[in-house]
Design an enzyme around this catalytic site. Structure first.
Site, PDB file in Angstrom:
ATOM      1  N   LYS A  87     -12.007   1.017  -2.422  1.00  0.00           N
ATOM      2  CA  LYS A  87     -10.895   1.601  -3.182  1.00  0.00           C
ATOM      3  C   LYS A  87     -11.271   1.599  -4.671  1.00  0.00           C
ATOM      4  O   LYS A  87     -12.117   2.398  -5.065  1.00  0.00           O
ATOM      5  CB  LYS A  87      -9.612   0.873  -2.821  1.00  0.00           C
ATOM      6  CG  LYS A  87      -9.228   1.281  -1.384  1.00  0.00           C
ATOM      7  CD  LYS A  87      -8.093   0.556  -0.755  1.00  0.00           C
ATOM      8  CE  LYS A  87      -7.862   1.149   0.636  1.00  0.00           C
ATOM      9  NZ  LYS A  87      -7.129   0.268   1.527  1.00  0.00           N
ATOM     10  N   SER A  97       0.794  -1.220   0.000  1.00  0.00           N
ATOM     11  CA  SER A  97       0.000   0.000   0.000  1.00  0.00           C
ATOM     12  C   SER A  97       0.831   1.277   0.000  1.00  0.00           C
ATOM     13  O   SER A  97       0.365   2.307  -0.472  1.00  0.00           O
ATOM     14  CB  SER A  97      -0.970  -0.005   1.177  1.00  0.00           C
ATOM     15  OG  SER A  97      -0.286  -0.181   2.391  1.00  0.00           O
ATOM     16  N   HIS A 131      -5.421  -3.099  -2.935  1.00  0.00           N
ATOM     17  CA  HIS A 131      -4.994  -2.210  -4.022  1.00  0.00           C
ATOM     18  C   HIS A 131      -4.829  -2.939  -5.348  1.00  0.00           C
ATOM     19  O   HIS A 131      -4.393  -2.346  -6.332  1.00  0.00           O
ATOM     20  CB  HIS A 131      -3.674  -1.519  -3.646  1.00  0.00           C
ATOM     21  CG  HIS A 131      -3.795  -0.703  -2.398  1.00  0.00           C
ATOM     22  ND1 HIS A 131      -4.328   0.563  -2.372  1.00  0.00           N
ATOM     23  CD2 HIS A 131      -3.503  -1.009  -1.106  1.00  0.00           C
ATOM     24  CE1 HIS A 131      -4.336   1.021  -1.133  1.00  0.00           C
ATOM     25  NE2 HIS A 131      -3.840   0.078  -0.342  1.00  0.00           N
TER      26      HIS A 131
HETATM   27  C1  PLP Z   1      -7.255   0.024   2.953  1.00  0.00           C
HETATM   28  C2  PLP Z   1      -6.622  -1.275   3.281  1.00  0.00           C
HETATM   29  C3  PLP Z   1      -7.237  -2.190   4.139  1.00  0.00           C
HETATM   30  C4  PLP Z   1      -8.471  -1.850   4.909  1.00  0.00           C
HETATM   31  O1  PLP Z   1      -9.593  -1.833   4.104  1.00  0.00           O
HETATM   32  P1  PLP Z   1     -10.848  -0.974   4.598  1.00  0.00           P
HETATM   33  O2  PLP Z   1     -11.981  -1.544   3.832  1.00  0.00           O
HETATM   34  O3  PLP Z   1     -10.537   0.436   4.271  1.00  0.00           O
HETATM   35  O4  PLP Z   1     -10.965  -1.227   6.084  1.00  0.00           O
HETATM   36  C5  PLP Z   1      -6.656  -3.413   4.313  1.00  0.00           C
HETATM   37  N1  PLP Z   1      -5.499  -3.728   3.701  1.00  0.00           N
HETATM   38  C6  PLP Z   1      -4.858  -2.872   2.881  1.00  0.00           C
HETATM   39  C7  PLP Z   1      -3.592  -3.285   2.224  1.00  0.00           C
HETATM   40  C8  PLP Z   1      -5.402  -1.606   2.657  1.00  0.00           C
HETATM   41  O5  PLP Z   1      -4.759  -0.749   1.878  1.00  0.00           O
END
Ligand code: PLP
Length: 372
Positions: free
Chosen positions: A221, A161, A189
């Site tokens: 996302k 990330s 991602h």
């Molecule tokens: C954003 C993210 C999460 C968490 O997801 P949410 O639905 O926002 O709680 C988990 N793992 C990674 C790698 C992320 O970037």
């Protein structure tokens, strides 16, 4: 190091009004530009009219609605897995899976750069923690071979990330099979972005989630809405329904959220131009930034870090870009390791080439000159 929030007063998009100023947004995870897509918003609105605003209960009580059930089927089909299970957030999905599968006599093997939610999931499960150097498959193989844990689980981000680089999914699958371990890929991602149709990291590696592999995908996302899911084998999903506490003891997502995700999935599948345009913008940025002398880590994904070292340098650079009307976040310790503070630039299919050009022009005039 004190963290502050900025107030956005319009819909998420390539340009937003933040703290009263119009800025080009280069720090959103809305990679495909779907968060305010008219079809997604219309699906959410129609569903709210019909099914109400809230599910009213958890899935195992009375909150499991037809919209959730249909979405689970569509998600499983999309990522080519036997089954899928909805969670309220990716954070909760990771906690749920890891603590449902592992206990005190078990072990979890984590890439050092894994997301905080995977790290927390490991702690909550009480399994023995092994962290291997970033992407180091030899170190992982060594740790797996040396472990006498009853059950083993390898956990890795699919796309990291803060760095944007990829996990070696094929090697991870191979190691999981050889060492009789589970493999959990957190594809927050990768989903929507990688794979021919946006199916994510497993598809990009020519595979798909099925025991012993597990996909965790987030819906806030690239999918542009909210929520998360876990996809994998039939028995895994049944186990999660029985044992994942972050699934059982929480209210189900609102039906309009599930129906908005269903509309978004249709767009992801049928509009490959979004991924093509996104890739072209990333290429444009990398060619331009390399010409400016920036040292860019190896990332072909929409996450493009520009390493600056100190937290002060990263903050100053972020401020310089803000003065030019460009919103790029400075990422500092403890989110990343000491001396690896950076700008984290993220691109979206909703950006234009002209906006990327504006970013490059502003980077060219960073006061302290490009860091290499
Ligand atoms: C954003 C993210 C999460 C968490 O997801 P949410 O639905 O926002 O709680 C988990 N793992 C990674 C790698 C992320 O970037």
């Amino acid at each position: 190091m004190y963290r502050e929030r900025h107030i956005v007063t319009d819909a998420p998009g390539p340009e937003v009004i933040v703290d009263g100023r119009r800025m080009v947004n280069f720090c959103s995870n809305d990679y495909l530009g779907l968060a305010k897509h008219p079809q997604v918003v219309a699906a959410m609105t129609a569903s709210a009219e019909r099914f109400g605003a809230g599910a009213g209960a958890s899935h195992l009580v009375s909150g499991h609605m037809a919209s959730h059930h249909a979405l689970e089927t569509e998600l499983a089909e999309f990522v080519n897995a036997p089954r899928a299970l909805l969670f309220s957030t990716g954070y909760m999905a990771n906690l749920g899976v890891v603590s449902a599968l592992l206990g005190r006599s078990d072990a979890i093997f984590q890439d050092r750069l894994n997301h905080a939610s995977l790290i927390d999931a490991g702690v909550l499960s009480r399994a023995k923690l092994h962290r291997y150097a970033h992407l180091d498959m030899q170190a992982l193989a060594h740790d797996l071979a040396a472990s006498d844990a009853t059950r083993k689980l390898i956990a890795s981000d699919g796309v990291f990330s803060m760095d944007g680089d990829l996990a070696p999914v094929t090697e991870l699958i191979d190691l999981a099979r050889r060492h009789d371990a589970w493999l959990l890929i957190d594809d927050a991602h990768g989903l929507g972005v990688l794979g021919e149709h946006g199916e994510g990291s497993f598809a990009a590696a020519g595979s798909h989630p099925e025991t012993p592999t597990i996909l965790m995908g987030t819906l806030g996302k690239a999918v542009g809405v909210f929520g998360a899911f876990v996809a994998g084998g039939e028995e895994l999903i049944e186990t999660l329904i029985q044992k994942a506490r972050t699934y059982i003891y929480t209210t189900a997502l609102p039906a309009p959220v599930a129906d908005a995700v269903r509309a978004s999935l249709q767009l992801i599948k049928t509009e490959p131009w979004r991924r093509d345009h996104l890739r072209a913008l990333v290429r444009q940025f990398r060619v331009g930034a390399e010409q400016l002398g920036f040292d860019l880590p190896a990332s072909d994904t929409p996450i493009q870090p520009v390493m600056l070292g100190s937290a002060e340098a990263a903050l100053q650079a972020s401020q310089h870009l803000a003065d030019a009307g460009l919103w790029v976040s400075a990422i500092r310790p403890p989110t990343v390791a000491q001396n690896t503070a950076r700008l984290r630039i993220t691109f979206s299919a909703a950006h234009s080439e002209a906006q990327v050009e504006r970013l490059l022009v502003a980077l060219a005039t960073l006061p302290r000159g490009p860091a290499t």
